[in-house]
Write a protein that holds these residues in place. Structure first.
Motif, mmCIF file in Angstrom:
data_model
loop_
_atom_site.group_PDB
_atom_site.id
_atom_site.type_symbol
_atom_site.label_atom_id
_atom_site.label_comp_id
_atom_site.label_asym_id
_atom_site.label_seq_id
_atom_site.Cartn_x
_atom_site.Cartn_y
_atom_site.Cartn_z
ATOM 1 N N LEU A 30 0.572 -0.807 0.329
ATOM 2 C CA LEU A 30 0.208 -0.195 0.070
ATOM 3 C C LEU A 30 0.587 1.451 -0.020
ATOM 4 O O LEU A 30 0.922 2.221 -0.643
ATOM 5 C CB LEU A 30 -0.719 0.436 1.420
ATOM 6 N N VAL A 31 1.810 1.435 0.565
ATOM 7 C CA VAL A 31 2.514 2.768 1.109
ATOM 8 C C VAL A 31 3.228 2.157 -0.137
ATOM 9 O O VAL A 31 3.705 3.656 -0.815
ATOM 10 C CB VAL A 31 3.597 2.512 2.446
ATOM 11 N N MET A 32 3.977 1.876 -0.559
ATOM 12 C CA MET A 32 5.040 1.353 -1.963
ATOM 13 C C MET A 32 4.338 1.905 -3.416
ATOM 14 O O MET A 32 4.266 3.377 -4.232
ATOM 15 C CB MET A 32 5.492 0.508 -2.235
ATOM 16 N N SER A 33 2.511 1.694 -3.294
ATOM 17 C CA SER A 33 1.634 2.162 -4.238
ATOM 18 C C SER A 33 1.096 4.122 -4.208
ATOM 19 O O SER A 33 1.453 4.716 -5.861
ATOM 20 C CB SER A 33 0.267 0.906 -4.552
ATOM 21 N N LEU A 34 1.522 3.918 -2.960
ATOM 22 C CA LEU A 34 0.967 5.752 -2.528
ATOM 23 C C LEU A 34 2.149 6.561 -2.768
ATOM 24 O O LEU A 34 2.234 6.973 -3.823
ATOM 25 C CB LEU A 34 0.493 5.808 -1.248
ATOM 26 N N GLU A 35 3.063 5.897 -2.874
ATOM 27 C CA GLU A 35 5.242 6.989 -2.960
ATOM 28 C C GLU A 35 4.828 6.630 -4.373
ATOM 29 O O GLU A 35 5.094 8.105 -4.792
ATOM 30 C CB GLU A 35 5.517 5.817 -2.580
ATOM 31 N N ALA A 36 5.030 5.490 -4.861
ATOM 32 C CA ALA A 36 4.565 5.831 -6.956
ATOM 33 C C ALA A 36 3.786 6.698 -7.465
ATOM 34 O O ALA A 36 4.366 6.887 -8.386
ATOM 35 C CB ALA A 36 4.555 4.371 -7.164
ATOM 36 N N ASP A 37 2.515 6.587 -7.474
ATOM 37 C CA ASP A 37 1.720 6.810 -7.659
ATOM 38 C C ASP A 37 2.239 8.383 -7.156
ATOM 39 O O ASP A 37 2.120 10.007 -8.202
ATOM 40 C CB ASP A 37 0.568 7.629 -6.508
ATOM 41 N N ARG A 38 2.755 9.732 -6.702
ATOM 42 C CA ARG A 38 3.160 11.035 -5.878
ATOM 43 C C ARG A 38 4.176 11.169 -7.253
ATOM 44 O O ARG A 38 4.788 11.802 -7.359
ATOM 45 C CB ARG A 38 3.043 11.788 -4.276
ATOM 46 N N MET A 39 5.298 9.949 -6.678
ATOM 47 C CA MET A 39 6.246 10.026 -8.083
ATOM 48 C C MET A 39 6.384 10.328 -9.397
ATOM 49 O O MET A 39 6.643 11.214 -10.028
ATOM 50 C CB MET A 39 7.429 8.660 -7.606
ATOM 51 N N ALA A 40 4.630 9.815 -10.230
ATOM 52 C CA ALA A 40 4.812 10.308 -11.718
ATOM 53 C C ALA A 40 3.358 11.008 -11.200
ATOM 54 O O ALA A 40 3.304 12.020 -12.546
ATOM 55 C CB ALA A 40 3.863 8.260 -11.712
ATOM 56 N N ASN A 41 2.527 11.584 -10.370
ATOM 57 C CA ASN A 41 1.752 11.986 -11.156
ATOM 58 C C ASN A 41 1.245 13.001 -9.856
ATOM 59 O O ASN A 41 -0.134 13.691 -9.508
ATOM 60 C CB ASN A 41 0.595 11.074 -10.321
ATOM 61 N N ILE A 42 1.967 14.345 -9.318
ATOM 62 C CA ILE A 42 2.144 15.546 -8.815
ATOM 63 C C ILE A 42 0.713 16.195 -8.781
ATOM 64 O O ILE A 42 0.835 16.662 -10.249
ATOM 65 C CB ILE A 42 3.573 15.445 -7.777
ATOM 66 N N LEU A 43 0.217 16.674 -8.169
ATOM 67 C CA LEU A 43 -0.854 18.096 -8.873
ATOM 68 C C LEU A 43 -0.454 19.373 -8.914
ATOM 69 O O LEU A 43 -0.111 20.122 -9.768
ATOM 70 C CB LEU A 43 -2.003 17.779 -8.060
ATOM 71 N N LEU A 44 0.274 19.945 -7.605
ATOM 72 C CA LEU A 44 0.233 21.241 -7.357
ATOM 73 C C LEU A 44 -0.911 21.866 -7.239
ATOM 74 O O LEU A 44 -0.664 23.591 -7.845
ATOM 75 C CB LEU A 44 1.363 21.456 -8.107
ATOM 76 N N ASP A 45 -2.041 21.865 -6.925
ATOM 77 C CA ASP A 45 -2.930 22.914 -7.309
ATOM 78 C C ASP A 45 -2.958 23.631 -6.945
ATOM 79 O O ASP A 45 -2.372 24.289 -5.850
ATOM 80 C CB ASP A 45 -4.141 22.231 -6.260
ATOM 81 N N PRO A 46 -2.683 25.552 -7.269
ATOM 82 C CA PRO A 46 -2.629 26.540 -7.188
ATOM 83 C C PRO A 46 -3.206 26.787 -5.684
ATOM 84 O O PRO A 46 -2.474 27.258 -4.533
ATOM 85 C CB PRO A 46 -2.897 27.457 -7.732
#
Lengths: 427, 454
Positions: free
Chosen positions: B133-149
């Motif tokens: 679970l934590v690996m998939s969460l960490e992999a997600d934000r490695m690839a898909n960060i949003l940075l909403d203003p």
């Protein structure tokens, strides 16, 4: 992704078996035996601590703790330190509000040597004049540095206001005047008074079996301590609510310390109170205070609360730092959140999250021998039974939403919430 | 170099000293063995994996280290690496802002992150059965960060509050920050990791996004897992989670380098909040990449000079009543050369010039006479006696190994540290001291009460 952990699920097949060991001379110790790494940690505590500092000698117990490792028997400060360090032994003491704690960590193969050095520190501390002067100077500098920092200033004032008239009103680390007044005779008196076999609790963790631990404990404590008990510390009174106190300080950011009395660790609702505290302020980024004050409003880098256990008395205490100009807003949100959780209690989902965290994270507290031994000795200081740990998951899991709501009403009292702010806050 | 935490300030130890604190073995046989017995693997997309088995409890520490830190920021945007670290908790298309940490907590785990000059690291501690679970969460934000203003601006306020709390409201921290800024003439190690206030205010979203795109790929990351798990299992789970992130390459880090430090310099910081002075002396020092032999010798030198009551600074300054505390620090595990530092708290009432003269006298003697073989032997024994304790914690090994690999040192650098340190001789320490402790390249710093003189 796997499914979220169910709220009543502990880590499968895992437990913390606490052995109760009695040494040949009759000293009792709790042990969690684990041979993963060839290391043994011992933790121990004497009742009393800074609460026994006589008026005018605030800091006596803290200086005693410092001096116990600054030379003993035939060894001066440097020789004593080198003997320990070259064989990888760590030994330290610390005075707390109601106890003098010690910790010893060693390779299993050096356990006898480590015990002998501990016995020497307990039985024959030298209190050399030069070491005393040095320790006092170090303490004075530490106190003056702490006074530079608004969070420490606020915390000291909080305890002084809440516990006026009781030893808890004084900082465990002492005051400048108190430290200056301590001399060799007062340290000897402190040792004599406090370090008694009857006031000692001991725990251990690591690569040692019960028999070897019994021998180790006797080497360390059987001949190095006088019999009898330390003088009793007056019962901790309910903290006095005092509203809002501002300590004027030139600082760009104001620091606040806030809290009030709480249910005692002996209360059957103690686990439910842990959950309620996690929900309001103890749960880091999951907590309401962090969400409202940091995440939504950007008012602080961090805000949190802890539930502090003393014998017969609990405290809920928190801290926060905010730019002076915006401190009033932080305080308003804090008071509103305190009021809301007391009035409405936590939601069922929050209770489930709190239980899931507290049960699921339980094994994380058992990953280093020093941490395990220190946890065990803390439980003994509170007078817990040896099976307290093994029952903890079940107790947490059995807490209902209604119980959590009920305890939130008892635990959080917006009227009693008492706040000290150090800085120049706009309120 | 210090590193700063998402929540709290970590001890400001240089990387090497932090490694030591965790680390050694007494018996000779043990010295030759690897400290952690870690194993490594590599995914096709470039991700390096390291596994340190530890079976005390059914838990794991999961860390991802990115080869990027405060020293990799473009000039004028100090604090960006750390700002991005905060924003990594603000969500992806798959997980809402703030949900990351709440999700981990809900699974009974703890999480946090920290930023240094050379690396940024994210970690979770969870039950071993929650690793995927934590690996998939960490992999997600490695690839898909949003940075909403709308998430960036409140977080900017949080970081400005963090700066007030950990630097501006703490005179000693402010002194250390200004000391580093004065010491480095050209290298970004002189910039605060948290950033200068005016630059934190100015960091634009586009720069943050570009920074993430450039540095946050699997080829620029090191995964370290310590705990109740096997290498095979970690590799399988890593393939399933991080393996889905598009490949990237290692980013070459070329920062502005220091020119020679010519001329002795001095910083005197007066602060009305301060009652007791602090002293610091910094010298430019080579790092492990330049010379592993010199770096090891400097580590021993720093220990025998400034660690504990048997150390030379203690004997020269504390015993005669001039100083209350002394320490020395050297961090050779870095991307670029950094510093060797000596730190002293004078006893109340001791004149600054008297203390400085005693220290300079000590250093002259060390340089002239060399260090004694017995001193070196003692320091080496004390240092390596700690190695046996390195595995007595959940995350110590992951932290030490991650920090080394993130600055491109090999795993063996950590694993065989005790045998290297035990081979350091008095000649090497003396030579290293003569290379580094040069007064005419040094910076001397004093933090003093506003009305006092230094």
């Amino acid at each position: 992704m796997s499914t979220p952990r169910a709220e009543n699920e502990g880590p499968a097949g895992w437990s913390v078996p606490v052995q109760v060991v009695r040494s040949p001379s009759g000293i009792e110790a709790w042990l969690i035996e684990d041979h993963t790494v060839p290391v043994v940690s011992l933790a121990f505590a004497f009742a009393g601590g800074a609460a026994l500092d006589p008026p005018g000698q605030e800091g006596r117990a803290t200086l005693l703790a410092a001096l116990l490792t600054q030379g003993a028997g035939p060894h001066d400060t440097a020789a004593f330190a080198s003997l320990l360090r070259e064989r990888g032994v760590s030994l330290s003491f610390e005075a707390e509000r109601e106890g003098l704690k010690g910790s010893l960590r060693t390779l299993a193969e050096e356990a006898e040597f480590a015990s002998d050095m501990l016995a020497l520190a307990l039985a024959e501390p030298r209190f050399d004049a030069a070491a005393m002067e040095r320790a006092k100077a170090q303490r004075l500098i530490t106190l003056r540095r702490e006074a530079e920092q608004p969070p420490t200033v606020a915390a000291r004032r909080w305890w002084a206001e809440a516990f006026a008239g009781h030893p808890f009103s004084r900082p465990a680390g002492g005051t400048e005047d108190g430290v200056t007044a301590v001399d060799r005779d007062s340290l000897r008196a402190a040792r004599e008074e406090q370090m008694r076999r009857g006031s000692l609790v001991v725990a251990a963790a690591g690569a040692i079996d019960s028999e070897a631990l019994g021998r180790m404990i006797d080497r360390a404590f059987a001949a190095s301590l006088a019999d009898g008990l330390a003088p009793a510390v007056p019962d901790v009174p309910a903290p006095r609510p005092f509203g809002l106190t501002v300590v004027e300080r030139d600082a760009p950011q104001a620091a606040g310390v806030f809290g009030h009395g709480a249910i005692a660790p002996e209360d059957p609702a103690w686990e439910a109170a842990q959950i309620a505290n996690w929900i309001l302020g103890g749960g880091g980024f999951s907590a309401r205070l962090m969400t409202e004050i940091r995440e939504k409003r950007g008012l602080t880098y961090g805000i949190g609360t802890s539930l502090l256990p003393f014998r017969g008395r609990g405290l809920v205490l928190g801290s926060v730092s905010t730019d002076n100009a915006r401190f009033g807003e932080t305080l308003a949100v804090l008071r509103e959140e305190w009021r809301k959780i007391a009035a409405d209690g936590p939601t069922a989902d929050e209770v489930a999250a709190g239980k899931a965290f507290l049960t699921g994270s339980f094994p994380l507290g058992f990953t280093s021998t020093a941490q395990i031994a220190s946890t065990l000795v803390g439980l003994r200081q509170l007078g817990r039974a040896p099976d307290w740990l093994s029952g903890r998951l079940a107790r947490l899991a059995s807490v209902t939403v209604d119980e959590a709501r009920e305890v939130a009403r008892r635990l959080f009292d917006p009227e009693a919430l008492s706040v000290v702010v150090a800085g120049r806050p706009a309120l | 170099m210090t590193e700063i935490d998402r929540r709290t300030l970590l001890a400001g130890l240089p990387a090497a000293a932090a490694a030591l604190a965790a680390t050694p073995a007494v018996a000779t046989a043990r010295i030759a063995k690897p400290v952690y017995g870690a194993e490594t693997f590599r995914l096709a997309n470039g991700l390096t994996g390291v596994v340190i088995p530890m079976r005390r409890a059914p838990v794991v520490a999961h860390m991802v280290w990115y080869r990027v830190g405060g020293a990799d920021e473009p000039a004028g945007l100090s604090g960006m690496a750390h700002f991005l670290e905060h924003l990594m908790f603000k969500g992806t298309p798959n997980i809402g802002p703030g949900e990351f940490s709440r999700r981990i907590a809900r699974e009974g785990g703890r999480d946090n992150a920290f930023t240094g000059h050379d690396f940024t690291a994210y970690f979770q501690q969870v039950a071993a059965d929650r690793l995927e679970l934590v690996m998939s969460l960490e992999a997600d934000r490695m690839a898909n960060i949003l940075l909403d203003p709308k998430d960036i601006e409140p977080e900017r306020q949080v970081i400005l509050e963090e700066r007030l709390q950990i630097i501006e409201n703490n005179p000693r921290a402010r002194f250390r920050e200004r000391l580093a800024a004065s010491f480095y003439l050209n290298h970004p190690y002189g910039r605060p990791i948290i950033g200068w206030e005016h630059e934190i205010r100015a960091i634009p979203r586009e720069a943050l996004l570009a920074f993430h795109r450039r540095f946050y790929g699997p080829g620029n990351a090191i995964l370290v897992v310590q705990g109740d798990v096997t290498t095979e299992r970690v590799a399988t789970l890593a393939e399933r989670t991080y393996g889905a992130v598009p490949a990237s390459t290692r980013v070459e880090r070329r920062r502005p380098q220091e020119p020679p430090h010519d001329g002795e310099r001095r910083l005197i910081l007066r602060d009305a909040r301060v009652r007791e002075a602090s002293f610091a002396r910094l010298y430019p020092a080579p790092h492990a990449h330049a010379s592993i032999e010199t770096a090891d010798a400097l580590e021993v030198l720093s220990h025998l000079l400034g660690s504990g009551p048997a150390s030379l600074m203690w004997k020269a300054l504390v015993d005669p009543g001039l100083a209350a505390t002394v320490s020395a620090a050297y961090g050779g595990d870095s991307v670029d050369p950094s510093e060797f530092g000596l730190y002293v708290s004078p006893r109340p009432g001791v004149a600054p010039e008297k203390l400085e003269a005693a220290l300079d006298d000590l250093i002259s003697r060390v340089l002239q006479d060399g260090v004694a073989e017995a001193e070196v032997a003692r320091a080496v024994r004390e240092l390596i006696a700690q190695a046996a304790f390195a595995r007595d914690s959940l995350m110590g090994g992951a932290r030490t190994i991650g920090a080394a690999l993130a600055v491109d040192l090999p795993l063996d650098h950590v694993e065989y540290w005790p045998s290297r340190i035990s081979s350091v001789t008095a000649e090497r320490v003396t030579e290293a001291a003569r290379t580094v402790l040069r007064r005419d390249a040094s910076l001397t710093g004093w933090l003093v009460p506003a009305e006092a003189r230094a």
